[in-house]
Design a protein around this motif. Structure first.
Motif, PDB file in Angstrom:
ATOM      1  N   LYS A   1       0.795  -1.236   0.000  1.00 17.29           N
ATOM      2  CA  LYS A   1       0.000   0.000   0.000  1.00 17.29           C
ATOM      3  C   LYS A   1       0.824   1.282   0.000  1.00 17.29           C
ATOM      4  O   LYS A   1       0.269   2.367  -0.143  1.00 17.29           O
ATOM      5  N   GLU A   2       2.148   1.178   0.202  1.00 24.50           N
ATOM      6  CA  GLU A   2       2.958   2.400   0.134  1.00 24.50           C
ATOM      7  C   GLU A   2       2.992   2.962  -1.284  1.00 24.50           C
ATOM      8  O   GLU A   2       3.302   4.130  -1.492  1.00 24.50           O
ATOM      9  N   LEU A   3       2.693   2.086  -2.255  1.00 21.08           N
ATOM     10  CA  LEU A   3       2.717   2.511  -3.659  1.00 21.08           C
ATOM     11  C   LEU A   3       1.377   3.163  -4.008  1.00 21.08           C
ATOM     12  O   LEU A   3       0.341   2.518  -3.963  1.00 21.08           O
TER      13      LEU A   3
ATOM     14  N   MET B   1      10.668  14.378   8.399  1.00 22.44           N
ATOM     15  CA  MET B   1      11.399  13.166   8.760  1.00 22.44           C
ATOM     16  C   MET B   1      10.767  11.918   8.144  1.00 22.44           C
ATOM     17  O   MET B   1      11.457  11.048   7.639  1.00 22.44           O
ATOM     18  N   ARG B   2       9.462  11.818   8.255  1.00 21.26           N
ATOM     19  CA  ARG B   2       8.746  10.706   7.606  1.00 21.26           C
ATOM     20  C   ARG B   2       7.515  11.259   6.911  1.00 21.26           C
ATOM     21  O   ARG B   2       6.418  11.234   7.447  1.00 21.26           O
ATOM     22  N   GLY B   3       7.753  11.779   5.721  1.00 25.16           N
ATOM     23  CA  GLY B   3       6.658  12.348   4.955  1.00 25.16           C
ATOM     24  C   GLY B   3       6.083  11.308   4.019  1.00 25.16           C
ATOM     25  O   GLY B   3       6.550  10.167   3.959  1.00 25.16           O
TER      26      GLY B   3
ATOM     27  N   PHE C   1       7.009   9.754  -3.760  1.00 27.51           N
ATOM     28  CA  PHE C   1       5.785   9.577  -2.983  1.00 27.51           C
ATOM     29  C   PHE C   1       5.711   8.157  -2.436  1.00 27.51           C
ATOM     30  O   PHE C   1       5.855   7.188  -3.176  1.00 27.51           O
ATOM     31  N   ARG C   2       5.544   8.066  -1.113  1.00 28.44           N
ATOM     32  CA  ARG C   2       5.284   6.766  -0.483  1.00 28.44           C
ATOM     33  C   ARG C   2       4.116   6.968   0.463  1.00 28.44           C
ATOM     34  O   ARG C   2       4.177   7.840   1.328  1.00 28.44           O
ATOM     35  N   ASP C   3       3.088   6.150   0.296  1.00 27.89           N
ATOM     36  CA  ASP C   3       1.920   6.317   1.152  1.00 27.89           C
ATOM     37  C   ASP C   3       2.195   5.645   2.499  1.00 27.89           C
ATOM     38  O   ASP C   3       1.626   4.602   2.827  1.00 27.89           O
ATOM     39  N   GLU C   4       3.076   6.260   3.267  1.00 28.88           N
ATOM     40  CA  GLU C   4       3.516   5.715   4.556  1.00 28.88           C
ATOM     41  C   GLU C   4       2.310   5.477   5.466  1.00 28.88           C
ATOM     42  O   GLU C   4       1.382   6.294   5.506  1.00 28.88           O
ATOM     43  N   ILE C   5       2.368   4.388   6.221  1.00 31.55           N
ATOM     44  CA  ILE C   5       1.247   4.070   7.112  1.00 31.55           C
ATOM     45  C   ILE C   5       1.138   5.106   8.228  1.00 31.55           C
ATOM     46  O   ILE C   5       0.054   5.516   8.612  1.00 31.55           O
TER      47      ILE C   5
END
Ligand code: ATP
Ligand code: MG
Length: 616
Positions: free
Chosen positions: A91-93, A150-152, A139-143
């Motif tokens: 899902k990060e993609l 820092m963690r975008g 772009f990473r759809d980080e959880i």
């Protein structure tokens, strides 16, 4: 730049979602503003710092022989299907469709695109090696996007990819990039360590993360107090003392729990006691007596892994041991099917006999019932589990545990391995030193990819003998925004940011105290012009504000050199110079300002240059 004209909205308070100091200060110092979770606007002050980091990275990459390109952010799914990652990236993609319903993704990393670019053009070994990089939005759809830059989800990364005809050449470039990264982070003024990192399925020693040391870091690093060994705890090996353990190299051994006599196996009631703390507390013993049994699901099937109660299981090590593509702690349903019990009560005793109606030696058969056939289930254990005599395990039954469990008498283990997470005070795996655990922020990662992408995507070249071979690849990433944020984590005080010179948005902060005083403004304007003509970045606070407000903003923004022009010093033809990182100010003659300022900057730049360290 004149402060009155600058789009620089400083704030007294940070928003409540800002948890760490760099996030709070970036917002308060008017550097960034949130648009959505993990997605930010960079205001002028923020972008200036980003550009400083980018330029250091660009200069060093160019010096190292890499070439800058720009690849698209929107990437067609076909390339990701070719590499096989379209289906496994998860899902990060962020996947999107165009007007023709064709699938695309927003690039989280660009191995596929760069491989496509190179395979189309390169035919012969004579055109290799190549090192190609870009500095670009990912772009990473980080959880859990958090901590500002820092963690975008949308963030700027420098990503480089190299292509080689031989293994030796790929290794040479790996070292070249390792050295380049050392120079980059030194020049950024960061305290960092290069640590061995997890390589996943690719293996080998060819992955290092560059960690900025900071208590707020999301990663843990184990670092030896004697030798140069340092590794991400995901990776860090463990070594034990004592003697006589199966599966351990002969020079390594561990101590058992003394000469304790084996006692008969017994089942005891442990109502609602699931965690190590609950069980050991309830049974009035120590966590060292527990054989914590974890059930995992993986592409290699369901497995059980045992670790001593006072340690944590290292999933990366288990995954590597199994040579698995993926591995997750089993869900409740799998745990029930495998152990016949709710999670929290799993144990190795009789685990393989489930569903065969067999009993546990020494216990009546009815104590085990139902469940699936587990004859093929493998039980792995960390080396340390072998130290346990008369241990405690779940009884594969709700609200029950076994006590006085002994390996080989009550159950067997298929294989011992180093399966636990390294802990503070562990022995160094390389020398007789001791490991200490630090927190770190991963700002960069160098990685030898091998032929993973070139084989999957058919990126081949003709070697000297005219044979077609897959190119050998490496990849090398740096988080630009994360590096800027990490610098703030290391350089701040209660008043604000303390920029190291190389990343500072401006070199000099000029403060005329009273902007209505003509002599003050004449001197301020002339210093401003001179410094600008000398090629420096200068911010002049020309606002008609109280001195206190201007000084507070100066401390918050953190520009390294502050020059204050006040009427008292002017009487002596002087201005006040204060470094942001020093407590005291000094007076300097107006005529000496440019020379002095240039001296300070030159010295700060020199400090940032080092000779690269070789790999440990
Ligand atoms: P992490 O473990 O922190 O998620 P990663 O292993 O996914 O990082 P890489 O794929 O190696 O990271 O990316 C290269 C660099 O990009 C990292 O070293 C880091 O500096 C940066 N980076 C990765 N994810 C993010 C993010 N969500 N926000 C900001 N920077 C990031
Ligand atoms: Mg990540």
């Amino acid at each position: 730049m004149k402060f009155s004209r600058m789009f620089l909205p400083t704030l007294k308070e940070a928003p409540s979602d800002a948890e760490i100091v760099s996030h709070m200060l970036m917002i308060r110092a008017g550097m960034i503003r949130k648009i959505a979770a993990g997605i930010y606007n960079y205001l002028p002050m923020g972008l200036k710092v980003i550009k400083k980091v980018e330029n250091i990275v660009r200069e060093e990459m160019n010096k190292a022989g890499a070439q800058e390109v720009s690849m698209p952010i929107v990437v067609p799914s076909e390339l990701w299907q070719e590499s096989g990652r379209w289906d496994i990236y998860g899902k990060e993609l962020l996947r999107i469709k165009d007007r023709h319903q064709r699938n695309f993704c927003l690039g989280p990393t660009h191995e596929e695109v760069v491989t496509e670019m190179v395979r189309k053009e390169v035919r012969s070994y004579k055109e290799l090696p190549l090192n190609i990089y870009q500095i670009q939005t990912k772009f990473r759809d980080e959880i859990r996007p958090r901590f500002g830059l820092m963690r975008g989800r949308e963030f700027i990364m420098k990503d480089a990819y190299s292509f080689h005809a031989t293994e030796e050449d790929a290794e040479r470039e790996y070292q070249n990039m390792y050295d380049t990264y050392c120079r980059i982070f030194e020049r950024c003024g960061l305290k960092f360590r290069a640590v061995e990192a997890e390589t996943g399925a690719i293996g080998g020693r060819f992955s290092h993360e560059f960690m900025v040391l900071a208590d707020t870091g999301e990663d843990s690093i184990a670092s030896c107090n004697k030798c140069s060994y340092a590794a991400n705890v995901e990776r860090a090996e463990t070594k034990m003392q004592g003697s006589g353990v199966r599966g351990l190299p002969s020079n390594v051994s561990i101590g058992g729990q003394g000469s304790e006599k084996e006692r008969p196996l017994e089942k005891v009631s442990t109502p609602g006691m699931k965690t190590v703390e609950e069980v050991s507390g309830f049974l009035k013993t120590t966590p060292q007596k527990l054989m914590k049994t974890l059930i995992y699901n993986s592409d290699k099937g369901v497995v059980a892994a045992l670790v001593r109660g006072d340690y944590e299981l290292n999933e990366s090590k288990l995954k590597r041991l199994l040579d698995a593509q993926w591995l997750n702690l089993a869900d409740e349903e799998t745990v029930r099917k495998t152990t016949n019990a709710p999670s929290g009560f799993a144990g190795p005793v009789g685990l393989k006999d489930r569903g065969q109606g067999a009993g546990v030696r020494g216990l009546p058969p009815q104590s085990l019932s139902g469940g699936q056939n587990n004859t093929n289930l493998k039980i792995f254990a960390d080396y340390n589990v072998q130290t346990i005599v008369n241990g405690i395990t779940g009884a594969n039954e709700a609200d029950a545990h076994f006590i006085n469990v002994n390996i080989d008498r009550d159950f067997t283990i298929d294989s011992y391995a180093d399966l636990r997470i390294a802990a503070d005070g562990d022995l160094c795996p390389r020398c007789d030193g001791v490991l200490k655990i630090f927190r770190g922020i991963e700002v960069g990662h160098v990685f030898k990819l091998g032929t993973k992408y070139s084989e999957a995507m058919d990126a081949t070249f003709l070697n000297e003998k005219g044979q077609g071979k897959p190119m050998i690849m490496g990849c090398y990433g740096i988080g630009i925004g994360r590096t800027a944020a990490a610098s703030i984590e290391q350089n701040h005080d209660e008043k604000g940011i303390i920029w190291p010179m190389p990343l500072a948005p401006f070199h000099v902060h000029l403060i005329p105290v009273n902007v209505k005083d003509k002599p003050t403004m004449d001197v301020a304007e002339s210093i401003y012009k001179n410094l600008m003509n000398a090629g420096l970045d200068v911010l002049m606070d020309d606002r008609d504000e109280r001195a206190g407000i201007k000084f507070n903003d100066a401390d918050l923004i953190g520009i390294p050199i502050r020059l204050t022009i006040g009427s008292k010093a002017l009487k002596e033809n002087s201005v006040e110079l204060k470094m942001r990182n020093a407590a005291d100010a000094s007076l300097i003659k107006i005529d000496d300002v440019s020379k002095k300022v240039l001296e300070i900057i030159e010295q700060a730049d020199r400090v940032g240059v080092i000779t690269a360290t070789r790999l440990p």
